[in-house]
Design a protein around this motif. Structure first.
Motif, PDB file in Angstrom:
ATOM      1  N   TYR A 126      -1.974  35.484 -49.011  1.00 34.73           N
ATOM      2  CA  TYR A 126      -2.133  36.972 -49.471  1.00 34.73           C
ATOM      3  C   TYR A 126      -3.292  37.292 -48.373  1.00 34.73           C
ATOM      4  O   TYR A 126      -3.260  38.814 -48.126  1.00 34.73           O
ATOM      5  CB  TYR A 126      -2.163  37.287 -50.813  1.00 34.73           C
TER       6      TYR A 126
ATOM      7  N   PHE B  38       3.290  43.653 -49.196  1.00 35.71           N
ATOM      8  CA  PHE B  38       2.529  43.695 -48.666  1.00 35.71           C
ATOM      9  C   PHE B  38       1.883  44.135 -51.145  1.00 35.71           C
ATOM     10  O   PHE B  38       1.478  43.165 -51.841  1.00 35.71           O
ATOM     11  CB  PHE B  38       1.185  43.767 -48.439  1.00 35.71           C
TER      12      PHE B  38
ATOM     13  N   SER C 169       4.046  42.568 -53.592  1.00 40.25           N
ATOM     14  CA  SER C 169       3.481  41.515 -53.369  1.00 40.25           C
ATOM     15  C   SER C 169       2.236  41.509 -54.791  1.00 40.25           C
ATOM     16  O   SER C 169       2.107  40.906 -56.272  1.00 40.25           O
ATOM     17  CB  SER C 169       3.098  40.862 -52.401  1.00 40.25           C
TER      18      SER C 169
END
Length: 256
Positions: A136, A246, A249
């Motif tokens: 990440y 992103f 996520s």
């Protein structure tokens, strides 16, 4: 004590963002942005070390620690990638995201005051958590680079070439290449995390929700890269998809 050090990390990242933005408005670049981010990185590292001693394992036992670890990975990727690709301006865009992640970790209830020490350490579980969060960091930096691309693309469309931001941003094609490489790096790290998670699950661990979420994100990023390579996805759509994936996520793991 760890919260005061964490607060210092937030202040240093905020200083990097504000200082860099001020110089950028004048059409200049500031090397101090990197120094502020290095200081924030060091503080984050100290906090993670203190939390690791308390837990006796990798400090990923609560949401707050996940935010700190993700911020640390993001900052580390920036310090490495920014110098490799000569993207000194990347710090101005990365620092606000670091501030956000660290500020979320400071929200009351995010960090356990007295975490329980681990009785035993499962190496596969530790690897699954660490590789996933490191992924990440790379994927977050890809999203930051994608935002830089979108800003540059908008300025090109408006014909606004006089601002310092435009003069300091790298070429469009170079930014697109950086985003793709960071996504491949993030996908590689996430692959290692998913593999570790599969072994962990086979050994009887119950952390299936995080494994399914990581696997779902792995599929999503793989599809994005595959479609981009196979169909020739336009760079603007590619950048928008990178940013959306992103933040989705982050939202998914926050809800878990």
């Amino acid at each position: 004590m760890d919260r005061w050090i964490l607060f210092t990390a937030v202040l240093l990242a905020a200083a990097a963002a504000l200082h860099g933005a001020r110089y950028l408005s004048r059409g200049k670049r500031s090397r101090w942005t990197v120094m502020w981010m290095l200081g924030s990185f060091a503080c984050q590292f100290i906090v993670l070390g203190l939390r690791s001693e308390l837990r006796g394992s990798c400090p990923l036992g609560d949401i707050g620690e996940m935010f700190i670890f993700a911020s640390w990975a993001l900052t580390m990727c920036y310090l490495a990638v920014g110098s490799v690709f000569r993207l000194s301006l990347l710090g101005v865009f990365t620092a606000p995201l670091v501030c956000f992640l660290l500020s979320m970790a400071l929200v009351p209830g995010m960090l356990e005051s007295n975490p329980l020490s681990a009785n035993h350490i499962d190496g596969w579980r530790e690897s699954h958590a660490a590789f996933s969060v490191l992924a990440y960091g790379a994927l977050g930096l890809a999203a930051v680079s994608a935002v830089m691309f979108l800003v540059l693309d908008q300025q090109l469309k408006e014909g606004d070439f006089a601002k310092g931001l435009f003069r300091n941003l790298p070429p469009v094609n170079e930014l697109g290449l950086v985003v793709r490489r960071l996504l491949w790096l993030g996908l590689f790290l996430l692959t290692l995390g998913v593999i570790s998670g599969l072994v962990m699950k086979a050994s009887g661990d119950s952390q299936s929700r995080h494994l399914f979420a990581a696997a779902g994100q792995w599929v999503a990023y793989l599809l994005l890269l595959f479609i981009s390579a196979w169909r020739g996805l336009p760079l603007k759509r590619f950048a928008i998809a990178t940013v959306i994936l992103f933040f989705c996520s982050l939202l998914i793991f926050a809800l878990l």
